[in-house]
Design a protein around this motif. Structure first.
Motif, PDB file in Angstrom:
ATOM      1  N   TYR A   1       0.856  -1.193   0.000  1.00  0.00           N
ATOM      2  CA  TYR A   1       0.000   0.000   0.000  1.00  0.00           C
ATOM      3  C   TYR A   1       0.886   1.236   0.000  1.00  0.00           C
ATOM      4  O   TYR A   1       1.879   1.299   0.732  1.00  0.00           O
ATOM      5  CB  TYR A   1      -0.916   0.045   1.230  1.00  0.00           C
ATOM      6  N   ILE A   2       0.533   2.216  -0.817  1.00  0.00           N
ATOM      7  CA  ILE A   2       1.254   3.483  -0.867  1.00  0.00           C
ATOM      8  C   ILE A   2       0.294   4.611  -0.546  1.00  0.00           C
ATOM      9  O   ILE A   2      -0.712   4.799  -1.242  1.00  0.00           O
ATOM     10  CB  ILE A   2       1.866   3.739  -2.261  1.00  0.00           C
ATOM     11  N   ASN A   3       0.595   5.367   0.519  1.00  0.00           N
ATOM     12  CA  ASN A   3      -0.128   6.615   0.742  1.00  0.00           C
ATOM     13  C   ASN A   3       0.666   7.694   0.020  1.00  0.00           C
ATOM     14  O   ASN A   3       1.750   8.086   0.457  1.00  0.00           O
ATOM     15  CB  ASN A   3      -0.262   6.928   2.234  1.00  0.00           C
ATOM     16  N   ALA A   4       0.138   8.123  -1.103  1.00  0.00           N
ATOM     17  CA  ALA A   4       0.869   9.028  -1.993  1.00  0.00           C
ATOM     18  C   ALA A   4       0.930  10.441  -1.437  1.00  0.00           C
ATOM     19  O   ALA A   4       0.072  10.864  -0.660  1.00  0.00           O
ATOM     20  CB  ALA A   4       0.189   9.053  -3.360  1.00  0.00           C
ATOM     21  N   HIS A   5       1.943  11.181  -1.862  1.00  0.00           N
ATOM     22  CA  HIS A   5       1.965  12.614  -1.573  1.00  0.00           C
ATOM     23  C   HIS A   5       0.727  13.236  -2.214  1.00  0.00           C
ATOM     24  O   HIS A   5       0.036  14.017  -1.581  1.00  0.00           O
ATOM     25  CB  HIS A   5       3.255  13.237  -2.102  1.00  0.00           C
ATOM     26  N   GLY A   6       0.456  12.879  -3.459  1.00  0.00           N
ATOM     27  CA  GLY A   6      -0.831  13.138  -4.113  1.00  0.00           C
ATOM     28  C   GLY A   6      -1.482  14.467  -3.810  1.00  0.00           C
ATOM     29  O   GLY A   6      -2.588  14.528  -3.290  1.00  0.00           O
ATOM     30  N   THR A   7      -0.831  15.557  -4.193  1.00  0.00           N
ATOM     31  CA  THR A   7      -1.338  16.878  -3.823  1.00  0.00           C
ATOM     32  C   THR A   7      -2.485  17.362  -4.701  1.00  0.00           C
ATOM     33  O   THR A   7      -3.261  18.219  -4.295  1.00  0.00           O
ATOM     34  CB  THR A   7      -0.220  17.920  -3.895  1.00  0.00           C
ATOM     35  N   GLY A   8      -2.547  16.865  -5.920  1.00  0.00           N
ATOM     36  CA  GLY A   8      -3.548  17.381  -6.847  1.00  0.00           C
ATOM     37  C   GLY A   8      -3.037  18.511  -7.711  1.00  0.00           C
ATOM     38  O   GLY A   8      -3.817  19.170  -8.406  1.00  0.00           O
ATOM     39  N   THR A   9      -1.722  18.741  -7.708  1.00  0.00           N
ATOM     40  CA  THR A   9      -1.145  19.663  -8.684  1.00  0.00           C
ATOM     41  C   THR A   9      -0.747  18.854  -9.915  1.00  0.00           C
ATOM     42  O   THR A   9      -0.433  17.674  -9.819  1.00  0.00           O
ATOM     43  CB  THR A   9       0.099  20.393  -8.139  1.00  0.00           C
ATOM     44  N   HIS A  10      -0.750  19.498 -11.059  1.00  0.00           N
ATOM     45  CA  HIS A  10      -0.430  18.777 -12.298  1.00  0.00           C
ATOM     46  C   HIS A  10       0.985  18.215 -12.256  1.00  0.00           C
ATOM     47  O   HIS A  10       1.223  17.063 -12.635  1.00  0.00           O
ATOM     48  CB  HIS A  10      -0.609  19.708 -13.502  1.00  0.00           C
ATOM     49  N   LEU A  11       1.939  19.022 -11.788  1.00  0.00           N
ATOM     50  CA  LEU A  11       3.327  18.581 -11.795  1.00  0.00           C
ATOM     51  C   LEU A  11       3.583  17.469 -10.797  1.00  0.00           C
ATOM     52  O   LEU A  11       4.260  16.480 -11.105  1.00  0.00           O
ATOM     53  CB  LEU A  11       4.248  19.772 -11.511  1.00  0.00           C
ATOM     54  N   ASN A  12       3.070  17.604  -9.575  1.00  0.00           N
ATOM     55  CA  ASN A  12       3.335  16.576  -8.562  1.00  0.00           C
ATOM     56  C   ASN A  12       2.797  15.226  -8.969  1.00  0.00           C
ATOM     57  O   ASN A  12       3.509  14.221  -8.909  1.00  0.00           O
ATOM     58  CB  ASN A  12       2.732  16.965  -7.220  1.00  0.00           C
ATOM     59  N   ASP A  13       1.537  15.160  -9.358  1.00  0.00           N
ATOM     60  CA  ASP A  13       0.915  13.860  -9.597  1.00  0.00           C
ATOM     61  C   ASP A  13       1.565  13.134 -10.772  1.00  0.00           C
ATOM     62  O   ASP A  13       1.694  11.905 -10.758  1.00  0.00           O
ATOM     63  CB  ASP A  13      -0.586  14.035  -9.834  1.00  0.00           C
ATOM     64  N   ALA A  14       2.005  13.904 -11.766  1.00  0.00           N
ATOM     65  CA  ALA A  14       2.683  13.288 -12.906  1.00  0.00           C
ATOM     66  C   ALA A  14       4.071  12.768 -12.511  1.00  0.00           C
ATOM     67  O   ALA A  14       4.440  11.632 -12.834  1.00  0.00           O
ATOM     68  CB  ALA A  14       2.794  14.299 -14.041  1.00  0.00           C
ATOM     69  N   ALA A  15       4.842  13.593 -11.806  1.00  0.00           N
ATOM     70  CA  ALA A  15       6.188  13.179 -11.405  1.00  0.00           C
ATOM     71  C   ALA A  15       6.139  12.018 -10.417  1.00  0.00           C
ATOM     72  O   ALA A  15       6.963  11.095 -10.478  1.00  0.00           O
ATOM     73  CB  ALA A  15       6.937  14.368 -10.792  1.00  0.00           C
ATOM     74  N   GLU A  16       5.162  12.053  -9.505  1.00  0.00           N
ATOM     75  CA  GLU A  16       5.055  10.999  -8.509  1.00  0.00           C
ATOM     76  C   GLU A  16       4.682   9.662  -9.153  1.00  0.00           C
ATOM     77  O   GLU A  16       5.224   8.613  -8.797  1.00  0.00           O
ATOM     78  CB  GLU A  16       4.033  11.389  -7.450  1.00  0.00           C
ATOM     79  N   THR A  17       3.769   9.707 -10.105  1.00  0.00           N
ATOM     80  CA  THR A  17       3.409   8.483 -10.824  1.00  0.00           C
ATOM     81  C   THR A  17       4.616   7.908 -11.554  1.00  0.00           C
ATOM     82  O   THR A  17       4.862   6.696 -11.523  1.00  0.00           O
ATOM     83  CB  THR A  17       2.271   8.776 -11.824  1.00  0.00           C
ATOM     84  N   GLN A  18       5.383   8.776 -12.176  1.00  0.00           N
ATOM     85  CA  GLN A  18       6.599   8.321 -12.853  1.00  0.00           C
ATOM     86  C   GLN A  18       7.582   7.716 -11.855  1.00  0.00           C
ATOM     87  O   GLN A  18       8.233   6.690 -12.133  1.00  0.00           O
ATOM     88  CB  GLN A  18       7.253   9.494 -13.592  1.00  0.00           C
ATOM     89  N   ALA A  19       7.666   8.304 -10.680  1.00  0.00           N
ATOM     90  CA  ALA A  19       8.579   7.778  -9.651  1.00  0.00           C
ATOM     91  C   ALA A  19       8.174   6.376  -9.223  1.00  0.00           C
ATOM     92  O   ALA A  19       9.036   5.502  -9.038  1.00  0.00           O
ATOM     93  CB  ALA A  19       8.594   8.716  -8.447  1.00  0.00           C
ATOM     94  N   TYR A  20       6.887   6.139  -9.067  1.00  0.00           N
ATOM     95  CA  TYR A  20       6.433   4.793  -8.684  1.00  0.00           C
ATOM     96  C   TYR A  20       6.807   3.768  -9.749  1.00  0.00           C
ATOM     97  O   TYR A  20       7.227   2.646  -9.440  1.00  0.00           O
ATOM     98  CB  TYR A  20       4.921   4.776  -8.463  1.00  0.00           C
ATOM     99  N   LYS A  21       6.659   4.159 -10.999  1.00  0.00           N
ATOM    100  CA  LYS A  21       6.980   3.240 -12.079  1.00  0.00           C
ATOM    101  C   LYS A  21       8.476   2.941 -12.136  1.00  0.00           C
ATOM    102  O   LYS A  21       8.884   1.800 -12.385  1.00  0.00           O
ATOM    103  CB  LYS A  21       6.495   3.819 -13.411  1.00  0.00           C
ATOM    104  N   LEU A  22       9.289   3.963 -11.887  1.00  0.00           N
ATOM    105  CA  LEU A  22      10.738   3.746 -11.888  1.00  0.00           C
ATOM    106  C   LEU A  22      11.164   2.890 -10.698  1.00  0.00           C
ATOM    107  O   LEU A  22      12.013   2.001 -10.826  1.00  0.00           O
ATOM    108  CB  LEU A  22      11.466   5.091 -11.832  1.00  0.00           C
ATOM    109  N   ALA A  23      10.568   3.146  -9.538  1.00  0.00           N
ATOM    110  CA  ALA A  23      10.976   2.429  -8.328  1.00  0.00           C
ATOM    111  C   ALA A  23      10.500   0.986  -8.321  1.00  0.00           C
ATOM    112  O   ALA A  23      11.191   0.096  -7.814  1.00  0.00           O
ATOM    113  CB  ALA A  23      10.441   3.161  -7.101  1.00  0.00           C
TER     114      ALA A  23
END
Length: 419
Positions: free
Chosen positions: A305-327
């Motif tokens: 389970y991941i509790n995301a930073h998930g702020t709802g800004t365009h930049l954060n949610d896109a970068a965070e999703t990419q980070a999950y895929k890389l990790a």
């Protein structure tokens, strides 16, 4: 030799509940704590909504009226959450009930901004009278961001390692992570760790809004929209989250209830931009990898389970999703992810600790809280964000990641405690 670190107490002041039981129930029920601001006139401001604290009564948390009158709300929230966490932990560093050496009890509690209300009020005084004669003698020790940690230490007679971490929105995640390391490497037996914040004041709203960070939605119940194609920025929130971290053998010896085991911590920096996350997600991914690797994550055996930073800004949610895929590689599509900021708003320096509590309870109870209002998925954000309703799962490990202004990345990992 590294020591094991467990959680023996939790406390919360949040827009969806001022105790852990209420907070957790409302997260699972999808209750949105975002409201129109009523504490001051928002007519001239571009944003009129926030994750507000309701029905907060300091006396319910052992806070007397004279102390409450003198303190900024960020401190009161922190002291109240620490009171809950220490009461659950059953730790006492003085008196007949003493069960911990006060020099082995520490406080790692931070705030991203500190006494914002106090700063504005006292600044207005000196602008009106440059002699400064009306500036309160309590101005400095009420405003400084470390004062919440100081007062928590005073109230609980904690004379061990005590610091104030300030890393913007990653503050309390870093505080918990550094407390974990201090206990793991033998510097303390227990640490009160987390963060507290009260920044929903006119200057705070104007500053974040003018930085193009805040949602300007007019409907408070449809404003914080992590991973939604309609997202337009984050919603400010206030509150505090506190964990009591304790060395496993110390907790076991005194018969404490062990809520979870903390097993990993990652800490990196984007080194990219003062407010924008690194868009390729590489530094954020490294932070997540560090926490998962230390926590013994095994994609063949673990349910994550991941509790995301998930702020709802365009930049954060896109970068965070990419980070999950890389990790995580292909496992990213198997992970259960949600952003509880969809219900609480963004508690800034307190966000990570509040979300750590949600992560712990998700793993403990085998249920993932939802990301509410996820009615229009962004096709580029194609992972499982637990839309709208909670999901039961046989979770074995949970992580909470936080990404702060200045490029501060932090991630912490928890498991059920196995004897």
């Amino acid at each position: 030799m590294s020591k094991r670190v467990v959680v023996t107490g939790m406390g919360i002041i949040s827009p969806v509940g001022n105790n852990v039981e209420t907070y957790w129930k409302n997260l699972l029920d999808g209750v949105c704590g975002i409201e129109f601001i009523t504490d001051f006139d928002t007519t001239p401001l571009p944003v009129k909504i926030a994750g507000t604290i309701k029905d907060f009564h300091p006396e319910e948390y052992g806070i007397d009226k004279p102390f409450a009158r003198k303190q900024d709300l960020f401190t009161l929230y922190g002291v109240a959450a620490a009171y809950q966490a220490m009461k659950q932990a059953g730790l006492h560093s003085e008196g007949e009930e003493q069960n911990i050496d006060p020099f082995r009890l520490g406080v790692y509690v931070g705030s991203g901004i500190g006494g914002f209300t106090t700063q504005v009020r006292e600044t207005q005084k000196i602008l009106e009278d440059p002699s400064g004669q009306w500036v309160s003698p309590l101005f400095i020790p009420t405003m400084i961001s470390n004062i919440a940690a100081g007062h928590i230490a005073i109230k609980h007679h904690a004379q061990g390692p005590t610091i104030d971490v300030v890393t913007a929105c990653a503050t309390s995640t870093n505080a918990i992570g550094e407390a974990y390391r201090a206990i793991k490497h033998g510097y303390a037996d227990a640490i009160i760790a987390g963060g507290c914040e009260h920044a929903t004041i006119p200057l705070g709203i104007a500053g974040f809004a003018n930085a193009k960070a805040l949602s300007r939605a007019e409907d408070p119940k449809y404003a914080s929209l992590p991973f939604n194609a309609n997202r337009g920025g984050f919603v400010m929130g206030d509150g505090a989250g506190i964990l009591v971290l304790e060395e496993y053998e110390h907790a076991k010896a005194r018969g404490a209830e062990i809520i979870a085991e903390m097993v990993g911590y990652g800490n990196t920096c984007d080194a990219y931009h003062s407010t924008a996350p690194r868009p390729d997600g590489t530094t954020q991914a490294k932070c997540i990898e560090l926490a998962l690797n230390e926590g013994g994550f095994d994609p063949e055996k673990d349910c994550l389970y991941i509790n995301a930073h998930g702020t709802g800004t365009h930049l954060n949610d896109a970068a965070e999703t990419q980070a999950y895929k890389l990790a995580l590689g292909d496992f990213a599509y198997k992970a259960h992810i949600s952003s509880t900021k969809s219900m609480t708003g963004h508690l800034l320096g307190a966000a990570g600790a509040a979300e750590a509590i949600a992560t712990i309870l998700a793993v403990r109870n085998g249920i993932c809280p939802p990301t509410i209002n996820l009615d229009t998925p962004d096709p580029e954000l194609d992972l499982d964000y637990t839309p709208n309703t909670p999901v039961e799962a046989d979770l074995t490990i949970g992580i909470s990641d936080s990404l702060g202004f200045g490029g501060h990345d932090a991630c912490i990992a928890f498991r059920k405690c196995e004897n």
